[in-house]
Design a protein around this motif. Sequence first.
Motif, PDB file in Angstrom:
ATOM      1  N   PRO A 189       0.819  -1.219   0.000  1.00 56.11           N
ATOM      2  CA  PRO A 189       0.000   0.000   0.000  1.00 56.11           C
ATOM      3  C   PRO A 189       0.851   1.267   0.000  1.00 56.11           C
ATOM      4  CG  PRO A 189      -0.826  -1.586   1.609  1.00 56.11           C
ATOM      5  CD  PRO A 189       0.473  -2.117   1.109  1.00 56.11           C
ATOM      6  N   SER A 190       2.054   1.191   0.563  1.00 57.88           N
ATOM      7  CA  SER A 190       2.927   2.367   0.625  1.00 57.88           C
ATOM      8  C   SER A 190       3.614   2.667  -0.696  1.00 57.88           C
ATOM      9  CB  SER A 190       3.993   2.152   1.705  1.00 57.88           C
ATOM     10  OG  SER A 190       4.772   0.999   1.413  1.00 57.88           O
ATOM     11  N   ALA A 194       6.871  -6.405  -1.999  1.00 57.58           N
ATOM     12  CA  ALA A 194       7.392  -7.486  -1.156  1.00 57.58           C
ATOM     13  C   ALA A 194       7.470  -8.754  -1.987  1.00 57.58           C
ATOM     14  CB  ALA A 194       6.515  -7.700   0.071  1.00 57.58           C
ATOM     15  N   THR A 195       8.565  -9.480  -1.831  1.00 56.21           N
ATOM     16  CA  THR A 195       8.777 -10.714  -2.576  1.00 56.21           C
ATOM     17  C   THR A 195       9.010 -11.861  -1.607  1.00 56.21           C
ATOM     18  OG1 THR A 195       9.786  -9.493  -4.418  1.00 56.21           O
ATOM     19  CG2 THR A 195      10.174 -11.871  -4.329  1.00 56.21           C
ATOM     20  N   ALA A 196       8.226 -12.908  -1.747  1.00 60.63           N
ATOM     21  CA  ALA A 196       8.422 -14.119  -0.954  1.00 60.63           C
ATOM     22  C   ALA A 196       9.284 -15.095  -1.750  1.00 60.63           C
ATOM     23  CB  ALA A 196       7.092 -14.767  -0.608  1.00 60.63           C
ATOM     24  N   HIS A 197      10.312 -15.617  -1.104  1.00 58.38           N
ATOM     25  CA  HIS A 197      11.175 -16.641  -1.696  1.00 58.38           C
ATOM     26  C   HIS A 197      11.008 -17.903  -0.861  1.00 58.38           C
ATOM     27  CE1 HIS A 197      13.608 -13.599  -4.021  1.00 58.38           C
ATOM     28  NE2 HIS A 197      13.174 -12.822  -3.034  1.00 58.38           N
ATOM     29  N   TRP A 198      10.824 -19.032  -1.503  1.00 62.52           N
ATOM     30  CA  TRP A 198      10.639 -20.259  -0.726  1.00 62.52           C
ATOM     31  C   TRP A 198      11.119 -21.487  -1.490  1.00 62.52           C
ATOM     32  CZ3 TRP A 198       6.686 -17.847  -3.343  1.00 62.52           C
ATOM     33  CH2 TRP A 198       5.963 -18.621  -4.259  1.00 62.52           C
ATOM     34  N   ALA A 205      11.378 -20.289   4.033  1.00 65.45           N
ATOM     35  CA  ALA A 205      10.839 -19.155   3.294  1.00 65.45           C
ATOM     36  C   ALA A 205      11.447 -17.868   3.830  1.00 65.45           C
ATOM     37  CB  ALA A 205       9.319 -19.102   3.403  1.00 65.45           C
ATOM     38  N   VAL A 206      11.643 -16.900   2.937  1.00 66.13           N
ATOM     39  CA  VAL A 206      12.211 -15.600   3.296  1.00 66.13           C
ATOM     40  C   VAL A 206      11.398 -14.524   2.595  1.00 66.13           C
ATOM     41  CG1 VAL A 206      14.212 -14.066   3.018  1.00 66.13           C
ATOM     42  CG2 VAL A 206      14.557 -16.437   3.719  1.00 66.13           C
ATOM     43  N   LEU A 207      11.107 -13.452   3.325  1.00 68.42           N
ATOM     44  CA  LEU A 207      10.379 -12.317   2.757  1.00 68.42           C
ATOM     45  C   LEU A 207      11.345 -11.149   2.596  1.00 68.42           C
ATOM     46  CD1 LEU A 207       7.495 -11.224   1.967  1.00 68.42           C
ATOM     47  CD2 LEU A 207       7.476 -10.180   4.241  1.00 68.42           C
ATOM     48  N   VAL A 208      11.425 -10.621   1.382  1.00 66.97           N
ATOM     49  CA  VAL A 208      12.261  -9.455   1.100  1.00 66.97           C
ATOM     50  C   VAL A 208      11.330  -8.314   0.706  1.00 66.97           C
ATOM     51  CG1 VAL A 208      14.112  -8.488  -0.307  1.00 66.97           C
ATOM     52  CG2 VAL A 208      14.163 -10.910   0.332  1.00 66.97           C
ATOM     53  N   SER A 209      11.324  -7.242   1.506  1.00 70.97           N
ATOM     54  CA  SER A 209      10.436  -6.103   1.243  1.00 70.97           C
ATOM     55  C   SER A 209      11.249  -4.862   0.936  1.00 70.97           C
ATOM     56  CB  SER A 209       9.522  -5.855   2.448  1.00 70.97           C
ATOM     57  OG  SER A 209      10.292  -5.588   3.600  1.00 70.97           O
ATOM     58  N   ASP A 210      10.713  -4.052   0.061  1.00 70.20           N
ATOM     59  CA  ASP A 210      11.351  -2.791  -0.301  1.00 70.20           C
ATOM     60  C   ASP A 210      10.316  -1.687  -0.144  1.00 70.20           C
ATOM     61  OD1 ASP A 210      12.911  -0.768  -1.259  1.00 70.20           O
ATOM     62  OD2 ASP A 210      13.026  -1.493  -3.318  1.00 70.20           O
ATOM     63  N   ALA A 239      11.021  -3.464  10.263  1.00 68.06           N
ATOM     64  CA  ALA A 239      11.366  -2.975   8.934  1.00 68.06           C
ATOM     65  C   ALA A 239      12.475  -1.942   9.037  1.00 68.06           C
ATOM     66  CB  ALA A 239      10.135  -2.367   8.260  1.00 68.06           C
ATOM     67  N   GLU A 240      13.400  -2.010   8.107  1.00 70.36           N
ATOM     68  CA  GLU A 240      14.488  -1.042   8.019  1.00 70.36           C
ATOM     69  C   GLU A 240      14.243  -0.122   6.835  1.00 70.36           C
ATOM     70  OE1 GLU A 240      16.776  -0.920  10.242  1.00 70.36           O
ATOM     71  OE2 GLU A 240      16.348  -2.811  11.279  1.00 70.36           O
ATOM     72  N   PRO A 241      14.794   1.085   6.873  1.00 69.64           N
ATOM     73  CA  PRO A 241      14.678   1.956   5.692  1.00 69.64           C
ATOM     74  C   PRO A 241      15.287   1.266   4.479  1.00 69.64           C
ATOM     75  CG  PRO A 241      15.471   3.207   7.590  1.00 69.64           C
ATOM     76  CD  PRO A 241      15.488   1.762   7.995  1.00 69.64           C
ATOM     77  N   GLY A 242      14.582   1.281   3.383  1.00 72.80           N
ATOM     78  CA  GLY A 242      15.070   0.586   2.189  1.00 72.80           C
ATOM     79  C   GLY A 242      14.609  -0.851   2.170  1.00 72.80           C
ATOM     80  N   THR A 243      15.542  -1.777   2.003  1.00 71.97           N
ATOM     81  CA  THR A 243      15.221  -3.199   1.869  1.00 71.97           C
ATOM     82  C   THR A 243      15.349  -3.929   3.202  1.00 71.97           C
ATOM     83  OG1 THR A 243      16.015  -3.195  -0.417  1.00 71.97           O
ATOM     84  CG2 THR A 243      15.815  -5.335   0.660  1.00 71.97           C
ATOM     85  N   THR A 244      14.357  -4.772   3.490  1.00 72.99           N
ATOM     86  CA  THR A 244      14.360  -5.583   4.707  1.00 72.99           C
ATOM     87  C   THR A 244      14.255  -7.046   4.312  1.00 72.99           C
ATOM     88  OG1 THR A 244      13.302  -3.841   6.007  1.00 72.99           O
ATOM     89  CG2 THR A 244      13.186  -6.081   6.880  1.00 72.99           C
ATOM     90  N   THR A 245      15.135  -7.881   4.870  1.00 77.42           N
ATOM     91  CA  THR A 245      15.106  -9.321   4.610  1.00 77.42           C
ATOM     92  C   THR A 245      14.780 -10.044   5.909  1.00 77.42           C
ATOM     93  OG1 THR A 245      16.779  -9.078   2.868  1.00 77.42           O
ATOM     94  CG2 THR A 245      16.398 -11.298   3.719  1.00 77.42           C
TER      95      THR A 245
END
Length: 284
Positions: A189-190, A194-198, A205-210, A239-245
């Motif tokens: 929404p922002s 977000a990308t889910a890798h599994w 599984a790992v979620l990578v959000s930007d 969540a961190e600024p930028g990309t969060t794994t």
Amino acid sequence: MNEPEFAELAAGHSLGALSAEDERRYRAALAAHPEWSAIAEDDADTAALLAEGATSVAPPPALRDALLARIAVTPQSADPEDAPPVAAEDALAPEPASEPAPADAPVAGAAPGPVAPEDSRSASAAGAADGSRRPRRLMFALAACLVLILGLGVGAAVVIPQLLRPAAVVALDRIENAPDAAQKTVSLPSGGHATAHWSASIGTAVLVSDGLEPLGGKQTYELWFVRGDGPVSAGVFAAEPGTTTAQLSGSMHAGDAIAVTVEQAGGSPTGKPTSQPIIVIPTS
């Protein structure tokens, strides 16, 4: 020589960092205490493992200079056997009680006789000797690091950062190298994504959000595996600024959906989502 002192010498021996005198002490102690041979063997195996496969490349001069500069400013102390300085805590300790006079001591009022050297060492001085070993151990560690890095060359500068990588990044590499690696991306929404890798074969599984917005201290993001019998918490993350794994804890099942909700700090108190998910990524 006690066992911890021998362990220090064994580590230096495995790195080829001992002086001729320390090498003699090491061999004499090993001969006197064959039960300590396991310590020496473990150190030798570790040094061999670190050196295995390292490229023989000369390290940059700045690396050696930086380590030597660090050693130069580290407080040094004399050998504990050569009149060690008294530690600060020992200097503030009360005087130890005097020992009772022996049976053949002079009567009261007589001139005191000479004190035997072995009786002049107080418990405070013994404690100072132990404390003075700490700087020696630090110096030994720094010197061993210098020998190890110079011996391995730039290979060590490549291996060590790999060992310090976050667990989520390591898990993402494992997923991407799995034969059934898969991924799916959704919009946030922002405005980010977000990308889910599994990988079902390794159950990870790992979620990578930007662009996922950081939350205040009273809230956190919580991960969920959503399956037929309901959502299962997979840990919280910030969540961190930028990309969060973020790695999902627990084992993933084939067909699970991956979801994220906003919960109170520490995660949902009920073990179930308390808000509508802001991210839902199906994996089937």
